[in-house]
Enzyme design. Structure first.
Site, PDB file in Angstrom:
ATOM      1  N   ASP A  26      -1.956   6.762   2.248  1.00  0.00           N
ATOM      2  CA  ASP A  26      -1.303   8.159   1.665  1.00  0.00           C
ATOM      3  C   ASP A  26      -0.633   7.287   1.095  1.00  0.00           C
ATOM      4  O   ASP A  26       0.395   8.176   0.471  1.00  0.00           O
ATOM      5  CB  ASP A  26      -1.398   9.102   2.499  1.00  0.00           C
ATOM      6  CG  ASP A  26       0.034   9.029   3.090  1.00  0.00           C
ATOM      7  OD1 ASP A  26      -0.083   7.927   3.394  1.00  0.00           O
ATOM      8  OD2 ASP A  26       0.095  10.072   4.605  1.00  0.00           O
ATOM      9  N   GLY A  80       0.436  -0.879  -0.009  1.00  0.00           N
ATOM     10  CA  GLY A  80       0.186   0.087  -0.099  1.00  0.00           C
ATOM     11  C   GLY A  80       0.579   0.911   0.360  1.00  0.00           C
ATOM     12  O   GLY A  80       0.345   2.356  -0.451  1.00  0.00           O
ATOM     13  N   ARG A  81       2.115   0.956   0.595  1.00  0.00           N
ATOM     14  CA  ARG A  81       2.849   2.325   0.086  1.00  0.00           C
ATOM     15  C   ARG A  81       4.524   1.261  -0.051  1.00  0.00           C
ATOM     16  O   ARG A  81       4.928   2.375   0.000  1.00  0.00           O
ATOM     17  CB  ARG A  81       3.388   3.369   1.815  1.00  0.00           C
ATOM     18  CG  ARG A  81       3.282   2.045   2.693  1.00  0.00           C
ATOM     19  CD  ARG A  81       3.814   2.564   4.199  1.00  0.00           C
ATOM     20  NE  ARG A  81       4.370   1.750   4.961  1.00  0.00           N
ATOM     21  CZ  ARG A  81       4.612   2.642   6.106  1.00  0.00           C
ATOM     22  NH1 ARG A  81       5.391   3.592   6.377  1.00  0.00           N
ATOM     23  NH2 ARG A  81       4.622   1.600   6.933  1.00  0.00           N
ATOM     24  N   ASP A 124       2.398 -10.941   7.814  1.00  0.00           N
ATOM     25  CA  ASP A 124       2.322 -10.284   6.846  1.00  0.00           C
ATOM     26  C   ASP A 124       4.185  -9.616   6.872  1.00  0.00           C
ATOM     27  O   ASP A 124       4.679  -8.524   5.833  1.00  0.00           O
ATOM     28  CB  ASP A 124       1.572  -8.890   5.865  1.00  0.00           C
ATOM     29  CG  ASP A 124       1.032  -7.936   7.273  1.00  0.00           C
ATOM     30  OD1 ASP A 124       0.394  -8.998   8.115  1.00  0.00           O
ATOM     31  OD2 ASP A 124       1.304  -6.892   6.961  1.00  0.00           O
ATOM     32  N   ARG A 134      14.578   0.001   0.147  1.00  0.00           N
ATOM     33  CA  ARG A 134      14.822  -0.867   0.882  1.00  0.00           C
ATOM     34  C   ARG A 134      15.346  -2.686  -0.435  1.00  0.00           C
ATOM     35  O   ARG A 134      14.780  -3.013  -1.232  1.00  0.00           O
ATOM     36  CB  ARG A 134      13.924  -1.545   2.145  1.00  0.00           C
ATOM     37  CG  ARG A 134      13.935  -2.519   2.217  1.00  0.00           C
ATOM     38  CD  ARG A 134      12.795  -2.923   3.263  1.00  0.00           C
ATOM     39  NE  ARG A 134      11.681  -3.330   2.599  1.00  0.00           N
ATOM     40  CZ  ARG A 134      10.470  -3.551   3.625  1.00  0.00           C
ATOM     41  NH1 ARG A 134      10.406  -3.376   4.150  1.00  0.00           N
ATOM     42  NH2 ARG A 134       9.683  -4.594   2.827  1.00  0.00           N
ATOM     43  N   ARG A 180       6.294 -13.216   1.154  1.00  0.00           N
ATOM     44  CA  ARG A 180       5.642 -12.814   3.221  1.00  0.00           C
ATOM     45  C   ARG A 180       4.538 -14.500   3.186  1.00  0.00           C
ATOM     46  O   ARG A 180       4.188 -14.593   2.388  1.00  0.00           O
ATOM     47  CB  ARG A 180       5.369 -12.023   3.654  1.00  0.00           C
ATOM     48  CG  ARG A 180       6.087 -10.854   3.344  1.00  0.00           C
ATOM     49  CD  ARG A 180       4.362  -9.357   2.678  1.00  0.00           C
ATOM     50  NE  ARG A 180       5.078  -8.367   2.071  1.00  0.00           N
ATOM     51  CZ  ARG A 180       6.123  -7.191   2.560  1.00  0.00           C
ATOM     52  NH1 ARG A 180       5.861  -7.294   4.097  1.00  0.00           N
ATOM     53  NH2 ARG A 180       6.485  -6.032   2.242  1.00  0.00           N
TER      54      ARG A 180
HETATM   55  P1  AMP Z   1       3.263  -2.117   8.315  1.00  0.00           P
HETATM   56  O1  AMP Z   1       2.213  -1.909   9.317  1.00  0.00           O
HETATM   57  O2  AMP Z   1       3.622  -1.545   7.705  1.00  0.00           O
HETATM   58  O3  AMP Z   1       3.784  -3.509   8.083  1.00  0.00           O
HETATM   59  O4  AMP Z   1       1.770  -2.209   6.796  1.00  0.00           O
HETATM   60  C1  AMP Z   1       0.603  -3.569   6.694  1.00  0.00           C
HETATM   61  C2  AMP Z   1      -0.613  -2.894   5.159  1.00  0.00           C
HETATM   62  O5  AMP Z   1      -0.651  -1.100   5.832  1.00  0.00           O
HETATM   63  C3  AMP Z   1      -0.053  -3.065   4.275  1.00  0.00           C
HETATM   64  O6  AMP Z   1      -0.686  -3.627   3.577  1.00  0.00           O
HETATM   65  C4  AMP Z   1       1.032  -2.113   4.187  1.00  0.00           C
HETATM   66  O7  AMP Z   1       1.415  -2.109   2.840  1.00  0.00           O
HETATM   67  C5  AMP Z   1      -0.521  -0.889   4.589  1.00  0.00           C
HETATM   68  N1  AMP Z   1      -0.184   0.548   5.220  1.00  0.00           N
HETATM   69  C6  AMP Z   1       0.805   0.716   5.967  1.00  0.00           C
HETATM   70  N2  AMP Z   1       1.049   2.114   6.077  1.00  0.00           N
HETATM   71  C7  AMP Z   1       0.500   2.851   5.149  1.00  0.00           C
HETATM   72  C8  AMP Z   1       0.001   4.191   4.239  1.00  0.00           C
HETATM   73  N3  AMP Z   1       0.254   5.125   4.966  1.00  0.00           N
HETATM   74  N4  AMP Z   1      -0.591   3.866   2.974  1.00  0.00           N
HETATM   75  C9  AMP Z   1      -1.224   3.411   2.679  1.00  0.00           C
HETATM   76  N5  AMP Z   1      -1.035   2.210   3.138  1.00  0.00           N
HETATM   77  C10 AMP Z   1       0.575   1.573   4.631  1.00  0.00           C
HETATM   78 MG    MG Z   2       4.482  -5.262   6.618  1.00  0.00          MG
END
Ligand code: AMP
Ligand code: MG
Length: 487
Positions: free
Chosen positions: A120, A87-88, A245, A171, A178
Site C-alpha cells: 500500500d 515501493g513506499r 537492498d 529521512r 544500495r
Molecule cells: P523493506 O523491507 O522496508 O526494506 O522493503 C523491501 C521492499 O519492499 C522495498 O522495495 C520496499 O519499497 C517494499 N515495501 C515494503 N513495504 C511496502 C509497502 N507497505 N508498500 C509497498 N512497498 C513496500
Molecule cells: Mg529496505
C-alpha cells in the site's frame, strides 16, 4: 527553505521514475529533529511555518524538489528479487547542508509508486518512530547512519494485522544508493546504466578515488563496510535485515526495520520475527556483509575487466580481503573498548577472552563493557556482579587485562575516563523502545518517547535521571522479544 540540487535526477535519467506522494487529509507534525533541520540550512522561524508539515507529508512539493522513486533489486534472505525499488518511499531531492555535504531527503510511507507491487506504500507510526529513535541513538553512539528529520502522522489508518495510525518519516541520508541498485542494472545486462551509476557513486561517495578505477571502488567500499559492521559489533547492534537492498554504498546504516541491540551477550541473538533461521543474527553480521559484498562484486564484474576470467580473479581477491579489513576494523574497535592505545600482539585474544567470559555468564553486553571503567580504577565489584552466574572466566581474564593496562603506562583515572567516553551507559533497550512506541501509538502519549530520545542523545553521561534506562530487561522479556518488519 531547503535548497535542492538534484544530481541523481540530473545525471542518472533512466535509473528512477518520477512519482508523487498520495495526499493526506489532516497531517500533523509528531516530531521534528530541530538540530538536524538546522544542519540542513533551515532557519528556526521556518520550522513553525504551516507549509512545513505539508512538505513532510508529501502534500506540497517544496520549491526545487523533484520527487522520484529509485529503481533497485536485491537479495532478500539469500534469494534474488530482480525488482524491488522505492515501493513506499519518495526521494524529494538532495540538499547541500551547512557543512557542504550533499544529503538525500526522502519520504518513507508516502503512498504507492510504480515499485509498490501489492503493497500500500504506507507506513505505521510505531515503526517510523522506531526508525527515528534508533537512528538518533546510532548517531549519538558515533555510528554512521541515516537520520530522521521529521515524523508526520497522516491522520489515516494503515491496515496491517490490525488498523494502525499512519505516518510518514522524512529521512536524511548521504544517499540511498544500495548494493541492490547495482544489482538491478546488472541483472538486466544494462552495462551502460551500471557504468553511469558506478561513476556517479564514486564521485559522490569516494571522491578520493578521482581518477581511480572500479577495482579501487570495490576495495574502498569493502573497507567502509568492514568499518561499519565493526562499529555495529562494538555496540551490540543487530540490523536484522541485512538484505543487499538494505546496504548503502555510502557506508551508512540504513533501513531500520526489525533491528535491536543485544542485551546479554550471545552471538546467536536474533530479534527479527521474519529471520527464522538466524541468518542475520549478531554473530553472522560480518560474514553476511562479506556475502553481500560478493553480490556487489558480481554486479560490477563487467566494469572490472573485459576478460571475464580476469574480472572474477580481481573481484575474488577483494571479496576475500574483506575478512582482513574487518579483522583490522574490529580489533581497532575492541582496543578502544578495552582502553588500549598501544598495540600488542595478544590484543585480539584478550578481547575474545572478555567476550567468552560474558558468554559464560550471560552478562549484559553494554554494562559489561561500561563497568570496565570501574575495574580500571580498582573497583571491580560492579563488574563482577554482572558475572555472578558463572564468574570463573572473568576471574581468569581480569588479571590479564589489568596487566595489559599497566603496560599502557597511563594513570588509571585517565584510562577510566577514556573507557567511559567509549563504552556507552545507554543503548535503546528493546523493552524501553517498545514501551515508548506503545504509548505513542496507542495513547498518543509521546512523553516516554521524548524521555528516551533525550537520554540517548548523551549515551555516555552518567546523570541521575537517565540511569534507570541503563537497566537490562528481565531475562524472560529478552528471550521472547521479537520485532516485526516495520511495514
Ligand atoms: P523493506 O523491507 O522496508 O526494506 O522493503 C523491501 C521492499 O519492499 C522495498 O522495495 C520496499 O519499497 C517494499 N515495501 C515494503 N513495504 C511496502 C509497502 N507497505 N508498500 C509497498 N512497498 C513496500
Ligand atoms: Mg529496505
Amino acid at each position: 527553505m531547503l535548497t535542492f540540487d538534484n544530481s541523481y535526477v540530473r545525471e542518472l535519467e533512466g535509473l528512477y521514475v518520477f512519482a508523487q506522494a498520495e495526499r493526506t487529509v489532516a497531517p500533523t507534525l509528531v516530531r521534528l529533529n530541530v538540530s538536524l533541520a538546522q544542519e540542513l540550512g533551515l532557519e528556526p522561524g521556518e520550522l513553525d511555518s504551516p507549509d512545513f508539515v505539508q512538505y513532510f507529508s508529501g502534500n506540497l512539493i517544496a520549491p526545487g524538489s523533484q520527487p522520484i522513486a529509485q529503481a533497485y533489486a536485491g537479495h532478500q534472505f539469500g534469494n534474488f528479487v530482480p525488482q524491488l525499488g522505492d515501493g513506499r518511499a519518495l526521494l524529494l531531492g538532495e540538499v547541500i547542508d551547512r557543512a557542504g555535504r550533499r544529503r538525500d531527503i526522502q519520504l518513507k510511507g508516502s503512498g504507492r509508486t510504480a515499485f509498490s507491487r501489492s503493497g500500500d506504500g504506507k507506513a505505521a507510526l510505531g515503526p517510523m518512530l522506531r526508525e527515528y529513535l534508533v537512528g538518533e541513538a546510532m548517531h549519538h553512539l558515533g555510528i554512521a547512519t541515516t537520520r530522521g528529520l521529521a515524523v508526520v502522522a497522516t491522520g489515516e489508518p494503515v491496515y496491517r494485522e490490525s488498523a494502525l495510525p499512519g505516518a510518514v518519516l522524512t529521512r536524511v541520508a548521504a544517499s540511498h544508493i544500495r548494493i541492490g541498485t547495482f544489482e538491478y542494472f546488472a541483472a538486466r545486462s544494462d552495462i551502460a546504466s551500471l557504468k553511469r551509476l558506478a561513476d556517479y557513486t564514486m564521485k559522490r561517495h569516494y571522491p578520493e578515488l578521482a581518477g581511480g578505477g572500479y577495482i579501487e571502488f570495490l576495495r574502498d567500499f569493502s573497507m567502509r563496510l568492514a568499518g561499519l559492521v565493526a562499529d555495529w559489533m562494538g555496540a551490540g547492534f543487530i540490523h536484522g535485515v541485512m538484505n543487499t537492498d538494505n546496504m548503502a554504498l555510502s557506508g551508512e546504516t540504513i533501513d531500520y526495520g526489525p533491528c535491536a541491540f543485544m542485551e546479554h551477550y550471545d552471538p546467536g541473538t536474533v530479534f527479527s520475527s521474519i529471520d527464522r533461521n538466524g541468518r542475520y543474527c549478531y554473530g553472522n553480521q560480518p560474514a553476511i556483509a562479506q556475502w553481500n559484498l560478493a553480490r556487489f562484486a558480481e554486479a560490477v564484474l563487467p566494469l572490472l575487466d573485459e576478460n571475464e576470467e580476469r574480472a572474477i580473479e580481481l573481484a575474488s581477491k577483494e571479496v576475500n580481503d574483506f575478512r582482513e579489513h574487518y579483522e583490522r576494523a574490529w580489533l581497532s574497535v575492541m582496543r578502544k573498548k578495552l582502553g588500549l592505545r598501544k598495540m600488542e600482539e595478544g590484543d585480539a585474544v584478550l578481547a575474545e577472552g572478555f567476550l567468552d567470559a560474558m558468554y559464560a555468564a550471560q552478562s549484559d553486553f553494554t554494562l559489561s563493557w561500561r563497568r570496565l571503567a570501574d575495574a580500571a580504577e580498582g573497583a571491580e565489584s560492579s563488574l563482577r556482579s554482572l558475572f555472578a552466574e558463572n564468574p570463573e572466566k572473568l576471574d581468569a581474564w581480569l588479571p590479564l587485562w589489568l596487566a595489559r593496562l599497566s603496560r599502557e603506562e597511563r594513570p588509571a583515572k585517565q584510562v577510566a575516563a577514556d573507557l567511559r567516553s567509549i563504552n556507552p551507559l545507554l543503548i535503546p533497550r528493546n523493552y524501553l523502545v517498545e514501551e515508548a512506541l506503545e504509548a505513542a501509538s496507542s495513547e498518543g502519549d509521546l512523553r516516554p518517547f521524548d524521555r528516551l530520545l533525550e537520554a540517548l542523545s548523551a549515551p555516555h553521561a552518567e546523570t541521575g535521571d537517565t540511569r534507570s534506562f541503563s537497566n537490562p530487561a528481565p531475562r524472560e522479556h529478552t528471550a521472547q522479544y521479537r520485532t516485526f518488519c516495520g511495514t
